[in-house]
Design an enzyme around this catalytic site. Structure first.
Site, PDB file in Angstrom:
ATOM      1  CB  CYS A  63      -0.759  -0.126   1.337  1.00  0.00           C
ATOM      2  SG  CYS A  63      -1.819   1.470   1.420  1.00  0.00           S
ATOM      3  CG  ASP A 101      -2.558  -3.777  -0.814  1.00  0.00           C
ATOM      4  OD1 ASP A 101      -3.193  -3.843   0.126  1.00  0.00           O
ATOM      5  OD2 ASP A 101      -2.132  -2.614  -1.125  1.00  0.00           O
ATOM      6  CB  VAL A 160       5.735 -12.584 -22.054  1.00  0.00           C
ATOM      7  CG1 VAL A 160       4.897 -13.229 -21.368  1.00  0.00           C
ATOM      8  CG2 VAL A 160       6.794 -12.103 -20.857  1.00  0.00           C
ATOM      9  CB  SER A 201       6.759 -18.328 -18.123  1.00  0.00           C
ATOM     10  OG  SER A 201       7.690 -19.382 -18.399  1.00  0.00           O
ATOM     11  CG  HIS A 239      -5.499  -2.575  -4.934  1.00  0.00           C
ATOM     12  ND1 HIS A 239      -4.616  -2.950  -4.275  1.00  0.00           N
ATOM     13  CD2 HIS A 239      -6.555  -2.693  -4.072  1.00  0.00           C
ATOM     14  CE1 HIS A 239      -4.905  -3.370  -3.023  1.00  0.00           C
ATOM     15  NE2 HIS A 239      -6.285  -3.207  -2.980  1.00  0.00           N
TER      16      HIS A 239
END
Length: 148
Positions: A46, A53, A68, A70, A87
């Site tokens: 946060c 979070d 992409v 992994s 978020h």
């Protein structure tokens, strides 16, 4: 496009900005297919309280010329552990970075965040309309219900 992390020992990047994402050639160019990554234990901090979070991220994309790698994605997502951001910033930022660098045909990300202050916050972003011939399954993450 030689991956820098695959088959190598790689330290967790200190921040998302320092994380290098690797891309490799699409093994099925010209095909419309969906790639899904689920990160059910994503964490960030946060930006106000520095408390952790937690989220379940689901990243869906239709490859263009590249996919992409992994391990580099795992390290990139792990770099958020000590990153302070809301978020919305984490979810949309991850989606935009992948879209801008990888240049897929289409990408969406769902961020299913666990409650902060008693309120779960879910964040969704996509690059545009999905291809018409794409089989697009539900992301499979239920809305937060607490203990049931």
């Amino acid at each position: 496009m030689t991956p820098t992390h695959l088959g190598q020992t790689s330290a967790l990047p200190a921040s998302p900005e320092e994380a290098a994402l690797d891309y490799v050639p699409n093994p099925r160019p010209g095909r419309t297919y969906l790639v899904r990554f689920a990160a059910p234990e994503f964490t960030s901090l946060c930006p106000v309280t520095s408390q952790p979070d937690f989220a379940h991220l689901v990243i869906d994309y239709v490859p263009g010329d590249t996919i992409v790698e992994s391990k580099s994605l795992k390290l990139f997502l792990g770099s958020f552990r000590n990153h302070c951001a809301f978020h919305e910033d984490c979810t949309v930022g991850i989606g935009e970075r992948l879209f801008n660098e990888m240049k897929p045909v289409w990408l969406r990300i769902g961020g299913y965040w666990y409650p902060r202050g008693g309120i779960p916050i879910d964040v969704f972003w996509q690059s545009g309309a999905p291809p018409a011939d794409l089989w697009l399954p539900d992301q499979g993450v239920a809305s937060y219900r607490g203990r049931g």
